[in-house]
Design a protein around this motif. Structure first.
Motif, PDB file in Angstrom:
ATOM      1  N   ASN A 254     -12.377 -15.038 -18.025  1.00  0.00           N
ATOM      2  CA  ASN A 254     -13.444 -14.516 -17.192  1.00  0.00           C
ATOM      3  C   ASN A 254     -13.053 -14.400 -15.726  1.00  0.00           C
ATOM      4  O   ASN A 254     -13.898 -14.119 -14.876  1.00  0.00           O
ATOM      5  N   SER A 257      -9.890  -9.223 -15.789  1.00  0.00           N
ATOM      6  CA  SER A 257     -10.502  -8.310 -16.755  1.00  0.00           C
ATOM      7  C   SER A 257      -9.534  -8.007 -17.895  1.00  0.00           C
ATOM      8  O   SER A 257      -8.325  -8.047 -17.732  1.00  0.00           O
ATOM      9  N   GLY A 261     -11.665  -4.181 -17.929  1.00  0.00           N
ATOM     10  CA  GLY A 261     -12.949  -4.818 -17.674  1.00  0.00           C
ATOM     11  C   GLY A 261     -13.467  -5.573 -18.873  1.00  0.00           C
ATOM     12  O   GLY A 261     -13.253  -5.180 -20.010  1.00  0.00           O
ATOM     13  N   SER A 263     -14.864  -9.321 -21.019  1.00  0.00           N
ATOM     14  CA  SER A 263     -14.371 -10.477 -21.763  1.00  0.00           C
ATOM     15  C   SER A 263     -15.322 -10.662 -22.933  1.00  0.00           C
ATOM     16  O   SER A 263     -16.290  -9.907 -23.080  1.00  0.00           O
ATOM     17  N   HIS A 266     -18.722 -11.539 -21.579  1.00  0.00           N
ATOM     18  CA  HIS A 266     -19.237 -10.372 -20.855  1.00  0.00           C
ATOM     19  C   HIS A 266     -19.800  -9.346 -21.834  1.00  0.00           C
ATOM     20  O   HIS A 266     -20.801  -8.679 -21.554  1.00  0.00           O
TER      21      HIS A 266
END
Length: 343
Positions: A254, A257, A261, A263, A266
């Motif tokens: 985290n 990315s 972008g 994880s 996420h």
């Protein structure tokens, strides 16, 4: 081999041989996205020649067998040996479940012959490091990592194995590992900026294993107030009910990315601690095991007694905004509407 001058330092041109054992190929898929120009160009930039990769190289059949033969005979120096996938020792320790096509030999045999010839031996992914998914019980394939079987030192190379550099197997764990973990390990070794003190107790490079996946998680406000999600679409912390192990799993997932972008957390999914040996034994990845209502696996970055005490205090102090948002799939109480203060 030729040397290359770069940034005032002399870089020795080196060879990398990549073999795939019991693998889904996910580690290769991960690392291919590294670098603005791609992983192979990134290797070249650091003076590393990809000698052969079963999925990427043009050489196949007799040409590939000749490359392996030259390495085994010492005619071609082996600087980096990267193994992707667990080593399948079955049936009954013969390794016959996983043979390298055209060679008449098992992958177990090839790994045991080539590993001592390499300056550095790198287990790419949790399967190669600890056995991974293939080692989940029952394990008819007798899967193992290179130097670990689960969390127990040994594996197919034995606990005392050392590559020619004197280093044990370097476990770039993860299912799959972050592409940066793979390339940055290779780059550090190539530049001479890596030694055994840079490994943790399970052979993982500390540059990513010294932190937890929990650190940097965008759900941390909910975690601090123990405002928990009740279903996967909720915004709240996934630890209490939905099996998230980010507070127990090493990795800077985290804090950098993945492929541009994101994880696991996420994306709204629980961390399964894929960098840890034995993660595959989890009965239900989306359910937190509890005893007396308390999660069995508690955070590694604080004493358990503290966590239990602080959890009760945090829940009693949870702002209504956080409480409501935690069990919603969108922000329903925006702090900006109250001038930045909770109502």
């Amino acid at each position: 081999m030729k040397d290359r001058e770069r940034a005032g330092r002399r870089i020795r041109m080196t060879n990398l041989l990549w073999l795939q054992a019991g693998s889904c190929g996910g580690c290769t898929m991960s690392v291919l996205d590294h670098g603005a120009r791609g992983w192979v160009r990134e290797l070249q930039n650091f003076g590393i020649d990809l000698l052969w990769h079963p999925s990427l190289s043009e050489e196949s059949g007799e040409e590939a067998i000749a490359i392996l033969g030259d390495v085994a005979a010492g005619r071609t120096p082996l600087d980096f040996l990267c193994i992707e996938g667990s080593i399948l020792r079955g049936p009954n320790g013969t390794g016959l479940y996983n043979r390298l096509a055209g060679t008449g030999r098992t992958m177990l045999s090839w790994v045991r012959e080539l590993a001592p010839l390499a300056d550095y031996c790198i287990a790419v992914g949790t399967c190669a490091a600890y056995g991974g998914v293939h080692a989940a019980q029952p394990d008819p394939a007798e899967a193992s990592g290179l130097q670990y079987e689960g969390s127990i030192s040994g594996g197919v190379l034995g606990p005392d194995f050392r590559a020619r550099s004197g280093l044990p197997v370097i476990n770039v764990a993860g299912c799959a590992p972050h592409p940066g973990w793979i390339m940055e390990t290779l780059a550090a070794l190539q530049m001479g900026d890596f030694d055994e003190s840079d490994l943790d107790r399970l052979g993982r490079p500390k540059f990513f294993a010294k932190t937890l996946a929990h650190h940097g998680c965008e759900r941390n406000e909910y975690y601090e107030f123990k405002a928990s999600a009740e279903k996967l679409s909720d915004l709240g912390c996934l630890m209490e009910h939905l099996g998230c192990k980010a507070t127990q799993a090493v990795g800077d997932c985290n804090q950098r990315s993945w492929n541009g972008g994101g994880s696991c957390t996420h994306g709204g999914f629980s961390c399964v601690a894929c960098t840890s040996p034995g993660f595959e034994q989890t009965e239900d990845f989306l359910k937190t095991p509890k005893v007396g209502g308390i999660p069995v696996g508690l955070p590694l970055d604080m004493p358990k007694a503290w966590f239990v005490a602080l959890a009760a205090l945090s829940k009693s102090a949870t702002p209504e905004r956080v409480r409501q948002n935690a069990t919603s799939d969108r922000v329903v109480r925006d702090p900006r509407r109250a001038g930045g203060h909770d109502e």
